[in-house]
Design a protein around this motif. Structure first.
Motif, PDB file in Angstrom:
ATOM      1  N   GLU A   1       0.834  -1.209   0.000  1.00  0.00           N
ATOM      2  CA  GLU A   1       0.000   0.000   0.000  1.00  0.00           C
ATOM      3  C   GLU A   1       0.870   1.260   0.000  1.00  0.00           C
ATOM      4  N   ALA A   2       1.971   1.211   0.745  1.00  0.00           N
ATOM      5  CA  ALA A   2       2.873   2.353   0.780  1.00  0.00           C
ATOM      6  C   ALA A   2       3.502   2.581  -0.590  1.00  0.00           C
ATOM      7  N   LEU A   3       3.912   1.507  -1.237  1.00  0.00           N
ATOM      8  CA  LEU A   3       4.496   1.636  -2.573  1.00  0.00           C
ATOM      9  C   LEU A   3       3.460   2.155  -3.572  1.00  0.00           C
ATOM     10  N   ASP A   4       2.228   1.670  -3.466  1.00  0.00           N
ATOM     11  CA  ASP A   4       1.164   2.114  -4.367  1.00  0.00           C
ATOM     12  C   ASP A   4       0.841   3.594  -4.183  1.00  0.00           C
ATOM     13  N   SER A   5       1.095   4.121  -3.011  1.00  0.00           N
ATOM     14  CA  SER A   5       0.759   5.516  -2.742  1.00  0.00           C
ATOM     15  C   SER A   5       1.925   6.465  -3.017  1.00  0.00           C
ATOM     16  N   ALA A   6       3.033   5.932  -3.503  1.00  0.00           N
ATOM     17  CA  ALA A   6       4.209   6.769  -3.767  1.00  0.00           C
ATOM     18  C   ALA A   6       3.860   7.855  -4.775  1.00  0.00           C
ATOM     19  N   ILE A   7       4.328   9.072  -4.515  1.00  0.00           N
ATOM     20  CA  ILE A   7       3.985  10.205  -5.378  1.00  0.00           C
ATOM     21  C   ILE A   7       5.109  10.569  -6.334  1.00  0.00           C
ATOM     22  N   ASP A   8       6.208   9.829  -6.305  1.00  0.00           N
ATOM     23  CA  ASP A   8       7.332  10.211  -7.158  1.00  0.00           C
ATOM     24  C   ASP A   8       7.161   9.775  -8.611  1.00  0.00           C
TER      25      ASP A   8
END
Length: 60
Positions: free
Chosen positions: A47-54
């Protein structure tokens, strides 16, 4: 038998006590659990990777 009304009143009093600056309210593990202190609601790694904004690729 545990009276939930009494338990709720005690917890409410401890929450009020804990909001007093400098006062060290004692809260037991059972009380903390009732207050929700041990609920796990953190993001998973995926989930953290999916939410990455870069905008980068997860596979890099």
């Amino acid at each position: 038998m545990i009276n939930m009304h009494d338990v709720n009143n005690t917890i409410n009093e401890k929450i009020i006590d804990a909001s007093i600056p400098g006062y060290q309210a004692e809260i037991g593990a059972d009380e903390a659990e009732i207050m929700g202190a041990f609920l796990e609601d953190a993001l998973s790694e995926g989930e953290a990777l999916d939410s990455a904004i870069d905008g980068g690729d997860k596979d890099e």
